[in-house]
Write an enzyme that holds these catalytic residues in place. Sequence first.
Site, PDB file in Angstrom:
ATOM      1  N   TYR A  35     -25.091   7.192  60.199  1.00  8.60           N
ATOM      2  CA  TYR A  35     -24.651   8.584  60.296  1.00  8.60           C
ATOM      3  C   TYR A  35     -23.147   8.669  60.560  1.00  8.60           C
ATOM      4  O   TYR A  35     -22.417   9.422  59.893  1.00  8.60           O
ATOM      5  CB  TYR A  35     -25.423   9.283  61.412  1.00  8.60           C
ATOM      6  CG  TYR A  35     -25.098  10.749  61.569  1.00  8.60           C
ATOM      7  CD1 TYR A  35     -25.649  11.693  60.719  1.00  8.60           C
ATOM      8  CD2 TYR A  35     -24.254  11.188  62.586  1.00  8.60           C
ATOM      9  CE1 TYR A  35     -25.361  13.047  60.862  1.00  8.60           C
ATOM     10  CE2 TYR A  35     -23.960  12.536  62.745  1.00  8.60           C
ATOM     11  CZ  TYR A  35     -24.510  13.460  61.884  1.00  8.60           C
ATOM     12  OH  TYR A  35     -24.219  14.792  62.032  1.00  8.60           O
ATOM     13  N   SER A  41     -18.421  15.996  61.454  1.00  9.66           N
ATOM     14  CA  SER A  41     -18.987  15.795  62.786  1.00  9.66           C
ATOM     15  C   SER A  41     -17.968  15.135  63.683  1.00  9.66           C
ATOM     16  O   SER A  41     -17.077  14.401  63.213  1.00  9.66           O
ATOM     17  CB  SER A  41     -20.240  14.921  62.704  1.00  9.66           C
ATOM     18  OG  SER A  41     -20.687  14.543  63.987  1.00  9.66           O
TER      19      SER A  41
END
Length: 684
Positions: free
Chosen positions: A574, A561
């Site tokens: 995250y 990501s």
Amino acid sequence: MDGDRTTDRETVEALLTRSHRLGSDPRNTNYAGGNTSAKGTGTDPVTGGETELLWVKGSGGNLGTLTADGLAVLRLDRLRALKDVYPGVEREDEMVAAFDHCLHGRGGAAPSIDTAMHGLVDAAHVDHLHPDSGIALACAADGERLTAECFGDTVVWVPWRRPGFQLGLDIAAVKEANPRAIGCVLGGHGITAWGDTSEECERNSLHIIRTAEEFLAERGRPEPFGPVLEGYGPLEEDERRARAAALAPYVRAVASADRPQVGHFTDTGAVLDFLSRAEHPRLAALGTSCPDHFLRTKVRPLVLDLPATAPLEEAVARLKELHAEYRAEYRAYYERHAAPDSPAMRGADPAIVLVPGVGMFSFGKDKQTARVAGEFYVNAINVMRGAEAVSSYSPIEESEKFRIEYWELEEAKLRRMPRPKALATRIALVTGAGSGIGRAIAHRLAAEGACVVVADLNAENARAVAEELGGPDKAVAVTVDVTSEEQIAEAFGAAVLAFGGVDLVVNNAGISISKPLLETTAGDWDLQHAIMARGSFLVSREAARVMAAQGMGGDIVYIASKNGVFAGPNNIAYGATKADQAHQVRLLAAELGELGIRVNGVNPDGVVRGSGIFAGGWGARRAAVYGVPEEKLGEFYAQRTLLKREVLPEHVANAVFALTGGELSHTTGLHIPVDAGVAAAFLR
């Protein structure tokens, strides 16, 4: 002329119906084996008058699924006139090109090598089939005597002859000389039957097949393959499947030394019984006989000559020794029979590998080809059993097998095949593939020719995606929790049993917990890291084990990501996990490069539409952080990018293909941003 068109249609419909019935029962013929035909009248578009036509299954079709487009349509007057220009058996291959000059109209299938058989035999309907029972008689040492004993003068023996124009002439002469005959047994090959009507032809075909079955059952001795060898009996099912999964990557390496192959595993009772018996080494060494068989299975299999209980390391070492011997023997076979104008040797690896107590591994250019090769070897086992039950198995001479295997007509057929897709023969396992980005990746990889293992915690979603991709010859579903070492091992075991191995793994499974630091619990942190950091590590470790055993290199791709690079608010669990994944890419690229395994990553951002993570509540939380309505979140993300474009799951899938499709073959340790341009996340 309306009546003529109706007659044409009825003739074709009756032929297709008969073909489907015959082809749907594996006792009658093997997959894509055999052909059927019908003669009738049609309208000559030039003269407007009637002309006699032949409708016959074309090259490469399958009787069970035959359509009108799969039929070749020829003018009988022109086809029969070829007898007058036939140059003799030494030049009979030239006649295949001549069939094109006999075609009636445009379209339809290409005429097969067996067209002459159907056109020259004086019967309105002809079936040529490859039933196990018929081939058992055809491959028995005294097949001619047994055929007469079984059928009397109603079925005639035709000695072995390679398929072609001369065989068509031979069968036509046999029918003319034997008015009581309903068909014939073709030595080393199969059966042919005929009739005045479609129903009579089918009835005669089934009579030959079923009568041969009954003859073999009634006359056959009870243990044609000999007594059971101690230690060679089947392992218990769970142990057998585990052993097969452990061996599969090593077996695939054996089958893929010349070019990568897709595999299929079979442990049916027929295979296990054959491998447990004393005569299996002798019979396997004799090879298969029917041309349809050995074109798909090669002239003989590789047989592991160890009991099922041998240690795995010993079995692997012996496989490598036997493989070297097999390759040397195959090259010698080629050199014994090759002429100056023979096609080049296509490869010396086995298509069938037999492991006593475990089962059979079969290989081909794709899953269907591999599966069908295994089915054909089961046919070969049935043929051997029947022949040994009433006589002894006596396949055609090795030189004749070579003539078929390296037939210029077969070579021409191979040259006509379309170019393989970029990921053909590659086997991909994608985690989190039941929805969102993972589903899009699975679809793209399958579209590019890969076999795909759809791995997901949600079994229903995984099954749905596998079905979307085309079912078990294209994709299989596995249920896996990536936090479980046991479930990951089981998933890879299922993958190697389904397709032979694994070449491409995509770590995509994940969740997103979006909270400020003070609201993030230790449980949140542990869950986030267990699924994505630990899960990716466990999946990559199992992938590396399989890929190392195969010795064929491979690809591991992490769907990381932009958050692994860019520090956004309220995202500690995250973001930290994505940074962990990003560094796993670098670490594994450095470690696995010597094995030819490339490890790369993709850094998406703002994938809202179609995303399983955003649908699970993450979207609402991120929308709240940025103060926008949830339905506008994708637009918000797009507007903060340099390109002002929304990122979709398909764009991430495109990046995965770019990394694995062959153009970046010398790239490893790379992260590709798929974020429409987020300057703060530029890699440096």
